[in-house]
Design an enzyme around this catalytic site. Structure first.
Site, PDB file in Angstrom:
ATOM      1  N   LYS A  43       0.784  -1.352   0.202  1.00 36.71           N
ATOM      2  CA  LYS A  43      -0.236   0.002   0.140  1.00 36.71           C
ATOM      3  C   LYS A  43       0.865   1.159   0.189  1.00 36.71           C
ATOM      4  O   LYS A  43       2.162   1.129   0.564  1.00 36.71           O
ATOM      5  CB  LYS A  43      -0.966   0.024   1.154  1.00 36.71           C
ATOM      6  CG  LYS A  43      -0.140   0.135   2.552  1.00 36.71           C
ATOM      7  CD  LYS A  43      -1.127  -0.124   3.623  1.00 36.71           C
ATOM      8  CE  LYS A  43      -0.236  -0.176   5.084  1.00 36.71           C
ATOM      9  NZ  LYS A  43      -1.072  -0.710   6.211  1.00 36.71           N
ATOM     10  N   ARG A 141     -11.060   0.602  14.509  1.00 35.44           N
ATOM     11  CA  ARG A 141     -10.782   1.456  13.044  1.00 35.44           C
ATOM     12  C   ARG A 141     -11.830   0.821  12.064  1.00 35.44           C
ATOM     13  O   ARG A 141     -12.913   1.328  12.011  1.00 35.44           O
ATOM     14  CB  ARG A 141      -9.463   0.962  12.315  1.00 35.44           C
ATOM     15  CG  ARG A 141      -8.838   2.023  11.355  1.00 35.44           C
ATOM     16  CD  ARG A 141      -7.494   2.065  10.947  1.00 35.44           C
ATOM     17  NE  ARG A 141      -6.908   0.823  10.503  1.00 35.44           N
ATOM     18  CZ  ARG A 141      -5.512   0.324  10.145  1.00 35.44           C
ATOM     19  NH1 ARG A 141      -4.795   1.518  10.190  1.00 35.44           N
ATOM     20  NH2 ARG A 141      -5.159  -0.732   9.810  1.00 35.44           N
ATOM     21  N   HIS A 171      -6.365  -6.788  12.808  1.00 40.06           N
ATOM     22  CA  HIS A 171      -5.345  -6.097  12.977  1.00 40.06           C
ATOM     23  C   HIS A 171      -4.770  -5.693  14.333  1.00 40.06           C
ATOM     24  O   HIS A 171      -5.798  -5.592  15.252  1.00 40.06           O
ATOM     25  CB  HIS A 171      -5.491  -4.786  11.941  1.00 40.06           C
ATOM     26  CG  HIS A 171      -4.285  -4.187  11.851  1.00 40.06           C
ATOM     27  ND1 HIS A 171      -3.076  -4.688  11.184  1.00 40.06           N
ATOM     28  CD2 HIS A 171      -4.032  -2.909  11.794  1.00 40.06           C
ATOM     29  CE1 HIS A 171      -2.076  -3.729  11.143  1.00 40.06           C
ATOM     30  NE2 HIS A 171      -2.584  -2.649  11.449  1.00 40.06           N
ATOM     31  N   ARG A 224       1.155 -10.906   7.136  1.00 40.51           N
ATOM     32  CA  ARG A 224       1.067  -9.756   6.523  1.00 40.51           C
ATOM     33  C   ARG A 224       2.139  -8.926   6.752  1.00 40.51           C
ATOM     34  O   ARG A 224       2.377  -8.265   7.740  1.00 40.51           O
ATOM     35  CB  ARG A 224      -0.337  -8.918   6.860  1.00 40.51           C
ATOM     36  CG  ARG A 224      -1.685  -9.587   6.450  1.00 40.51           C
ATOM     37  CD  ARG A 224      -2.879  -8.579   6.625  1.00 40.51           C
ATOM     38  NE  ARG A 224      -2.828  -7.914   7.719  1.00 40.51           N
ATOM     39  CZ  ARG A 224      -3.551  -8.165   8.756  1.00 40.51           C
ATOM     40  NH1 ARG A 224      -4.000  -9.341   8.909  1.00 40.51           N
ATOM     41  NH2 ARG A 224      -3.758  -7.345   9.830  1.00 40.51           N
ATOM     42  N   TYR A 266      14.874  31.310   6.087  1.00 33.83           N
ATOM     43  CA  TYR A 266      13.565  31.876   6.631  1.00 33.83           C
ATOM     44  C   TYR A 266      13.616  32.248   8.245  1.00 33.83           C
ATOM     45  O   TYR A 266      14.089  30.977   8.848  1.00 33.83           O
ATOM     46  CB  TYR A 266      12.425  31.240   6.286  1.00 33.83           C
ATOM     47  CG  TYR A 266      12.182  31.169   4.881  1.00 33.83           C
ATOM     48  CD1 TYR A 266      11.742  32.432   4.025  1.00 33.83           C
ATOM     49  CD2 TYR A 266      12.088  29.830   4.130  1.00 33.83           C
ATOM     50  CE1 TYR A 266      11.749  32.213   2.686  1.00 33.83           C
ATOM     51  CE2 TYR A 266      11.690  29.848   2.768  1.00 33.83           C
ATOM     52  CZ  TYR A 266      11.675  31.075   2.130  1.00 33.83           C
ATOM     53  OH  TYR A 266      11.311  31.077   0.798  1.00 33.83           O
ATOM     54  N   CYS A 313      13.577  24.396   3.653  1.00 32.72           N
ATOM     55  CA  CYS A 313      12.696  25.388   2.624  1.00 32.72           C
ATOM     56  C   CYS A 313      11.761  24.237   2.074  1.00 32.72           C
ATOM     57  O   CYS A 313      12.063  23.122   2.018  1.00 32.72           O
ATOM     58  CB  CYS A 313      13.477  26.186   1.786  1.00 32.72           C
ATOM     59  SG  CYS A 313      14.783  27.451   2.531  1.00 32.72           S
ATOM     60  N   MET A 314      11.007  24.992   0.975  1.00 35.49           N
ATOM     61  CA  MET A 314      10.266  24.021   0.231  1.00 35.49           C
ATOM     62  C   MET A 314      11.126  23.185  -0.782  1.00 35.49           C
ATOM     63  O   MET A 314      10.557  21.975  -1.061  1.00 35.49           O
ATOM     64  CB  MET A 314       9.194  24.856  -0.515  1.00 35.49           C
ATOM     65  CG  MET A 314       8.126  23.712  -1.306  1.00 35.49           C
ATOM     66  SD  MET A 314       7.093  24.838  -2.542  1.00 35.49           S
ATOM     67  CE  MET A 314       6.191  25.948  -1.249  1.00 35.49           C
ATOM     68  N   ASP A 315      11.930  23.651  -1.301  1.00 40.02           N
ATOM     69  CA  ASP A 315      12.867  22.686  -2.237  1.00 40.02           C
ATOM     70  C   ASP A 315      14.408  22.668  -2.009  1.00 40.02           C
ATOM     71  O   ASP A 315      15.083  22.056  -2.694  1.00 40.02           O
ATOM     72  CB  ASP A 315      12.559  23.572  -3.778  1.00 40.02           C
ATOM     73  CG  ASP A 315      11.240  24.057  -4.063  1.00 40.02           C
ATOM     74  OD1 ASP A 315      10.382  23.012  -4.043  1.00 40.02           O
ATOM     75  OD2 ASP A 315      10.865  25.319  -3.999  1.00 40.02           O
TER      76      ASP A 315
HETATM   77  C1  LIG Z   1      -0.483  -1.567   6.708  1.00 40.65           C
HETATM   78  C2  LIG Z   1      -1.083  -2.741   7.496  1.00 40.65           C
HETATM   79  C3  LIG Z   1      -0.129  -3.948   7.774  1.00 40.65           C
HETATM   80  C4  LIG Z   1       1.227  -3.930   7.643  1.00 40.65           C
HETATM   81  O1  LIG Z   1       1.826  -3.388   9.122  1.00 40.65           O
HETATM   82  P1  LIG Z   1       3.339  -3.322   9.263  1.00 40.65           P
HETATM   83  O2  LIG Z   1       3.511  -2.855  10.660  1.00 40.65           O
HETATM   84  O3  LIG Z   1       3.973  -2.302   8.242  1.00 40.65           O
HETATM   85  O4  LIG Z   1       3.862  -4.773   8.883  1.00 40.65           O
HETATM   86  C5  LIG Z   1      -0.910  -5.132   7.857  1.00 40.65           C
HETATM   87  N1  LIG Z   1      -2.052  -5.159   8.188  1.00 40.65           N
HETATM   88  C6  LIG Z   1      -3.066  -4.175   7.670  1.00 40.65           C
HETATM   89  C7  LIG Z   1      -4.539  -4.268   7.737  1.00 40.65           C
HETATM   90  C8  LIG Z   1      -2.361  -2.912   7.558  1.00 40.65           C
HETATM   91  O5  LIG Z   1      -3.327  -1.789   7.331  1.00 40.65           O
END
Ligand SMILES: *Cc1c(COP(=O)(O)O)cnc(C)c1O
Length: 387
Positions: A43, A141, A171, A224, A266, A313-315
């Site tokens: 992701k 969540r 999760h 995961r 700045y 700065c920005m850049d």
């Molecule tokens: C991002 C995410 C992960 C991975 O988590 P890490 O801590 O980076 O291993 C696993 N499961 C879900 C649902 C996530 O959103």
């Protein structure tokens, strides 16, 4: 127009991603969870590393499935020709159900409404809709909370012949906490309770990176793999042996000497305490380098550490190279990564910017080109390339 620099370097600020590190970190997770399938989480543009090259590399290293946050990210992988199973981990905005089916994505679901929408889309398209049931065991969540909600979603699934329940997952909120296991254990026990209401034969998964290495009892059927695939230990205490894949570099575009008492950048918050040799680096917060590192951060040049001076700065940003006389204009500095015996990690920058390594590696903006290495060698076309 004839360009003298490769297009990837036109901006003078780039990332070098070592795909061999991604491969080794996948192998490390496979060693920690040898009986399980691996879902590589790609992701957010693979945590900033580039979703397509990382996805190909992870699959080649033995990952079985990919995880993305939304349907758009799944579509990007499908467009690149990836046909591996892809789970959309996040909630599905209503209206995207046809895309889920058309792209053969597996969608996280947790309400009867999701099931009805996906069943209708699958019916329209004459296909099946694959889903994993998301269980909220304490993250708070998304997900089904408690038995009643679980039973009402399951009833809808049973009424929906084209919706195929192939998995269920939860999760963890606190699995990276090395001091206290109790919340994760509580979540595991809620998970076990909810699983007793689900059919056999589906793929159950719970472990994020921290849990892969810290909770064997959470491995279930699949794990995961996220942050540790990119080389960072979420526990922050060096429990996990992986190596970072991302290096961030930028060119010096100007060097000058200023007198004691002169200001830089700045707000004039930096005043030179001595005659100071100042180098300007073409990277700023619009490239994703956190402005909060002002006053704390440093970069590497010629194998030495140069402090960032004045506001970022920005850049652009300025660094003090008074003690590095050998450094010259148009030379590359390392913002993140190793130079000789010195190294700057995403945990270091996160400390300066008061955040976590995850946010640092996700931050480089799209104008920062990603270059790919396999071992020491830069590769032209990282797509589909095999280690
Ligand atoms: C991002 C995410 C992960 C991975 O988590 P890490 O801590 O980076 O291993 C696993 N499961 C879900 C649902 C996530 O959103």
């Amino acid at each position: 127009m004839i360009r003298t620099l490769p297009e990837s370097l036109l901006r003078g600020c780039w990332l070098e991603i070592d795909l061999s590190a991604i491969r080794d970190n996948v192998v490390s997770a496979k060693t920690a969870a040898p009986e399980q399938k691996i879902m590589a989480i790609v992701k957010a543009n693979a945590y900033g590393h580039g979703d397509v090259p990382v996805a190909f590399q992870a699959l080649d290293a033995g990952a079985d499935m990919l995880g993305v946050s939304g349907v758009d990210e799944g579509e990007n992988l499908r467009r690149a020709g990836i046909d591996a199973p892809i789970l959309v981990l996040g909630g599905m905005p209503f209206g995207l159900e046809d895309d889920v089916v058309r792209l053969s994505l597996t969608q996280a679901v947790y309400t009867p409404e999701h099931i009805r929408l996906l069943e209708a889309a699958a019916e329209r398209l004459g296909a099946d809709a694959y889903v994993h049931l998301k269980l909220d065991t304490g993250m708070g969540r998304i997900g089904v909370r408690g038995r009643e909600e679980l039973q009402s979603v399951m009833r809808e699934i049973e009424k929906s012949p084209r919706v195929k329940l192939t998995g269920a997952f939860t999760h963890f909120a606190d699995s990276d906490n090395p001091k206290d296991d109790s919340y994760t254990k509580m979540q595991l026990s809620r998970l076990k309770d909810m699983l007793s209401f689900l059919p056999d034969g589906i793929t159950v998964h719970a472990a994020n990176s921290a849990a892969i290495y810290r909770y064997n009892e959470a491995h279930m059927d699949m794990v995961r793999l996220g942050i540790t695939m990119y080389g960072y230990d979420p526990t922050g205490v060096g429990l996990i042996d992986v190596r970072p894949a991302m290096e961030w570099k930028a060119l010096i575009t100007h060097i000058k000497e200023i007198d004691a008492g002169e200001a830089v950048s700045y707000g004039c918050i930096f005043r030179a305490g001595r005659k100071t040799r100042v180098a300007t680096v073409c990277c700023g917060y619009a490239d994703g380098y956190h402005r909060l590192a002002t006053g704390k951060g440093s970069v590497l040049v010629c194998g030495k550490r140069a402090p960032i001076i004045g506001r970022i700065c920005m850049d652009q940003m300025m660094i003090d190279v008074t003690d590095i006389p050998e450094c010259a204009c148009n030379q590359a500095v390392t913002l993140l990564g190793r130079d000789g015996n010195e190294a700057i990690t995403a945990d270091d920058i996160a400390g300066w910017a008061e955040t976590i390594s995850y946010e640092i590696i996700c931050a480089p903006s799209l104008r920062v080109k990603r270059l790919y290495r396999i071992g020491g060698r830069l590769v032209e076309n990282p797509f589909k390339c095999q280690g």
